[in-house]
Design a protein around this motif. Sequence first.
Motif, PDB file in Angstrom:
ATOM      1  N   ILE A   6      -4.537  -2.139 -14.677  1.00  0.00           N
ATOM      2  CA  ILE A   6      -3.214  -2.743 -14.853  1.00  0.00           C
ATOM      3  C   ILE A   6      -2.717  -3.301 -13.526  1.00  0.00           C
ATOM      4  CG2 ILE A   6      -0.805  -2.241 -15.444  1.00  0.00           C
ATOM      5  CD1 ILE A   6      -2.078   0.084 -17.137  1.00  0.00           C
ATOM      6  N   GLU A  29       0.800  -8.209 -10.588  1.00  0.00           N
ATOM      7  CA  GLU A  29       0.750  -9.633 -10.235  1.00  0.00           C
ATOM      8  C   GLU A  29      -0.035 -10.402 -11.308  1.00  0.00           C
ATOM      9  OE1 GLU A  29       0.242 -10.652  -5.967  1.00  0.00           O
ATOM     10  OE2 GLU A  29      -0.301  -8.552  -5.782  1.00  0.00           O
ATOM     11  N   PRO A  55      -5.895  -9.776   3.677  1.00  0.00           N
ATOM     12  CA  PRO A  55      -5.991 -10.133   5.103  1.00  0.00           C
ATOM     13  C   PRO A  55      -6.026 -11.639   5.398  1.00  0.00           C
ATOM     14  CG  PRO A  55      -7.289  -8.183   4.700  1.00  0.00           C
ATOM     15  CD  PRO A  55      -6.791  -8.652   3.352  1.00  0.00           C
ATOM     16  N   ASP A  62      -3.180   1.806   0.089  1.00  0.00           N
ATOM     17  CA  ASP A  62      -1.962   1.868   0.912  1.00  0.00           C
ATOM     18  C   ASP A  62      -0.921   2.861   0.395  1.00  0.00           C
ATOM     19  OD1 ASP A  62      -3.210  -0.245   2.191  1.00  0.00           O
ATOM     20  OD2 ASP A  62      -1.508  -1.618   2.065  1.00  0.00           O
TER      21      ASP A  62
HETATM   22  C1  LIG Z   1      -0.749 -10.487   4.848  1.00  0.00           C
HETATM   23  C2  LIG Z   1      -1.596  -9.263   5.050  1.00  0.00           C
HETATM   24  C3  LIG Z   1      -2.591  -9.269   6.012  1.00  0.00           C
HETATM   25  C4  LIG Z   1      -3.380  -8.140   6.199  1.00  0.00           C
HETATM   26  N1  LIG Z   1      -4.343  -8.163   7.171  1.00  0.00           N
HETATM   27  C5  LIG Z   1      -5.127  -7.082   7.332  1.00  0.00           C
HETATM   28  C6  LIG Z   1      -6.163  -7.089   8.328  1.00  0.00           C
HETATM   29  O1  LIG Z   1      -6.339  -8.053   9.067  1.00  0.00           O
HETATM   30  N2  LIG Z   1      -6.951  -5.986   8.422  1.00  0.00           N
HETATM   31  C7  LIG Z   1      -6.782  -4.886   7.622  1.00  0.00           C
HETATM   32  O2  LIG Z   1      -7.520  -3.903   7.769  1.00  0.00           O
HETATM   33  N3  LIG Z   1      -5.803  -4.850   6.684  1.00  0.00           N
HETATM   34  C8  LIG Z   1      -4.985  -5.911   6.531  1.00  0.00           C
HETATM   35  N4  LIG Z   1      -3.993  -5.884   5.578  1.00  0.00           N
HETATM   36  C9  LIG Z   1      -3.810  -4.676   4.770  1.00  0.00           C
HETATM   37  C10 LIG Z   1      -4.689  -4.701   3.506  1.00  0.00           C
HETATM   38  O3  LIG Z   1      -4.613  -5.944   2.870  1.00  0.00           O
HETATM   39  C11 LIG Z   1      -4.228  -3.587   2.594  1.00  0.00           C
HETATM   40  O4  LIG Z   1      -4.521  -2.374   3.242  1.00  0.00           O
HETATM   41  C12 LIG Z   1      -4.875  -3.628   1.225  1.00  0.00           C
HETATM   42  O5  LIG Z   1      -4.532  -4.793   0.524  1.00  0.00           O
HETATM   43  C13 LIG Z   1      -4.444  -2.405   0.416  1.00  0.00           C
HETATM   44  O6  LIG Z   1      -4.971  -2.490  -0.863  1.00  0.00           O
HETATM   45  P1  LIG Z   1      -4.289  -1.674  -2.058  1.00  0.00           P
HETATM   46  O7  LIG Z   1      -5.109  -2.022  -3.248  1.00  0.00           O
HETATM   47  O8  LIG Z   1      -4.095  -0.270  -1.677  1.00  0.00           O
HETATM   48  O9  LIG Z   1      -2.809  -2.266  -2.185  1.00  0.00           O
HETATM   49  P2  LIG Z   1      -2.309  -3.723  -2.475  1.00  0.00           P
HETATM   50  O10 LIG Z   1      -3.292  -4.720  -1.975  1.00  0.00           O
HETATM   51  O11 LIG Z   1      -0.905  -3.784  -1.977  1.00  0.00           O
HETATM   52  O12 LIG Z   1      -2.291  -3.834  -4.063  1.00  0.00           O
HETATM   53  C14 LIG Z   1      -1.466  -3.068  -4.880  1.00  0.00           C
HETATM   54  C15 LIG Z   1      -1.309  -3.819  -6.180  1.00  0.00           C
HETATM   55  O13 LIG Z   1      -0.607  -2.993  -7.093  1.00  0.00           O
HETATM   56  C16 LIG Z   1       0.357  -3.773  -7.767  1.00  0.00           C
HETATM   57  N5  LIG Z   1       1.418  -2.890  -8.255  1.00  0.00           N
HETATM   58  C17 LIG Z   1       2.425  -2.313  -7.546  1.00  0.00           C
HETATM   59  N6  LIG Z   1       3.187  -1.554  -8.349  1.00  0.00           N
HETATM   60  C18 LIG Z   1       2.679  -1.675  -9.587  1.00  0.00           C
HETATM   61  C19 LIG Z   1       3.048  -1.121 -10.846  1.00  0.00           C
HETATM   62  N7  LIG Z   1       4.074  -0.275 -10.968  1.00  0.00           N
HETATM   63  N8  LIG Z   1       2.302  -1.461 -11.932  1.00  0.00           N
HETATM   64  C20 LIG Z   1       1.233  -2.298 -11.825  1.00  0.00           C
HETATM   65  N9  LIG Z   1       0.837  -2.829 -10.647  1.00  0.00           N
HETATM   66  C21 LIG Z   1       1.552  -2.518  -9.552  1.00  0.00           C
HETATM   67  C22 LIG Z   1       0.842  -4.734  -6.715  1.00  0.00           C
HETATM   68  O14 LIG Z   1       1.477  -5.840  -7.282  1.00  0.00           O
HETATM   69  C23 LIG Z   1      -0.472  -5.088  -6.022  1.00  0.00           C
HETATM   70  O15 LIG Z   1      -1.108  -6.161  -6.641  1.00  0.00           O
HETATM   71  C24 LIG Z   1      -3.175  -6.988   5.392  1.00  0.00           C
HETATM   72  C25 LIG Z   1      -2.151  -6.989   4.440  1.00  0.00           C
HETATM   73  C26 LIG Z   1      -1.367  -8.116   4.264  1.00  0.00           C
HETATM   74  C27 LIG Z   1      -0.255  -8.105   3.238  1.00  0.00           C
END
Ligand SMILES: Cc1cc2nc3c(=O)[nH]c(=O)nc-3n(C[C@H](O)[C@H](O)[C@H](O)COP(=O)(O)OP(=O)(O)OC[C@H]3O[C@@H](n4cnc5c(N)ncnc54)[C@H](O)[C@@H]3O)c2cc1C
Length: 412
Positions: free
Chosen positions: A33, A36, A44, A294
């Motif tokens: 789920i 987005e 990144p 995260d």
């Molecule tokens: C602009 C940017 C640049 C970055 N650059 C680097 C880098 O150079 N090097 C590095 O190591 N890391 C970098 N990062 C960090 C890295 O991208 C994140 O650590 C990584 O994306 C984490 O992945 P995730 O799946 O835990 O969370 P996310 O990528 O935040 O994904 C979580 C997803 O869950 C969805 N969501 C939230 N709540 C709900 C809900 N209630 N129901 C359904 N869906 C939901 C969100 O919409 C999102 O799509 C960067 C981050 C950003 C934003």
Amino acid sequence: MLRHVVVVGASAAGLSAAESLRSKGYDGKLTLIGEEPHPPYDRPPLTKQVLSGVWEPERVVLRDQTAISKLDADVRLGQTAVGLDVSQRTLRLGPRTAGPDPARREPQSGQAGTGVEQLAFDGLVIATGVRARRLPGSELAGVHTVRTLDDALALRSALLSGPRVVVVGAGFLGTEVAAAARGLGLDVTLVDPGPAPLQRQFGVRVADLVAQTHSDHGVRLRMNSGVTRFVSTEGRVTGVELTDRTVLAADVVVVAIGAVPATEWLADSRLPIGDGLECDATCRAAPGIYAAGDVASWYNPRFDRRMRVEHRLNATEQGSAVAANLLGADQPFAPVPYFWSDQYDVRLQAYGIFPRDATTTVVHGDPSDRRFAVAYVENGTVVGVLGWNCPPRDLRALRQLVADRAPDLVGR
Ligand SMILES: Cc1cc2nc3c(=O)[nH]c(=O)nc-3n(C[C@H](O)[C@H](O)[C@H](O)COP(=O)(O)OP(=O)(O)OC[C@H]3O[C@@H](n4cnc5c(N)ncnc54)[C@H](O)[C@@H]3O)c2cc1C
């Protein structure tokens, strides 16, 4: 036996968990789920290749449709989890939306309402990441944050039409945005209440060099400066007022002041929420419920502390680890966190942790050559290494000091 695993959050960590479940032999029902509307993509490049225009946005997609189909999962994009009942093992899902940027909506309350659907599960992976922290006035036209692809595209288009950019926050994202905006030839001011960019992350020695690098590239630094308010005309930002009452004129303001874990939908779940969803060393928040990426705060036995890591590689590794644990491995997750950042011609790479009271020693190269590595030592143990344009092979060798929790023998 698991018959239905639901993964909430269709990004790096959620995708990794889903793929790992399948690759480790799980053949039950799988639901992914994602709030987005986009299929899983990489964040990144958003502040690097996408903002600078080097990449078309399509390149950030993590898997093509064929790979997603092979997951044999019910992939529900544009749908938000709004609540969780741990004892009944059900999720509440909001109605599917087709909005262009659901991440900008107000967080949902978790209260069931019209169109709310119940979804039963046996196993749950929570991978909802973080949301950009905002400042009062963030609703003004011209004020941006960068967390999602839609954020990055909106900012890119704003940068193409507004020459004066103020970036609020000199952490990783703020410094990367400043570098990308300078690369587009814009007039950039970087504002932060701290004494130097990235000082909170890496201490004075590295931060001074980061400051020098940005100054060399023409970024105006307004350090030790807070923001009191945004100045606006007819709903559009025209400036940023600092704590010393100076007003910086701005066409575009980027607020990059960190992020908050996306746990609002878990408020009624009784799961332990602190700085993220609190888990044990195996990333388990409750029986059959794990967190990755995260959003996850877990006890990392390698560093003997609780941590929450906003790093891309961690999201993949932790997603894979929780898949294994959900299937019965029950192993602690004890990585050496890794992070990189690209700014101008500088690649920063960091392994481990960087406590504020750590002492630093140059262990490779020379900072004056802009090619070096620094070790961070806490209580006589190497806990982190940071490379500045450091050759990958040398840095990997230094990483081993962190993995081994080497005594402070470096720099002799
Ligand atoms: C602009 C940017 C640049 C970055 N650059 C680097 C880098 O150079 N090097 C590095 O190591 N890391 C970098 N990062 C960090 C890295 O991208 C994140 O650590 C990584 O994306 C984490 O992945 P995730 O799946 O835990 O969370 P996310 O990528 O935040 O994904 C979580 C997803 O869950 C969805 N969501 C939230 N709540 C709900 C809900 N209630 N129901 C359904 N869906 C939901 C969100 O919409 C999102 O799509 C960067 C981050 C950003 C934003």
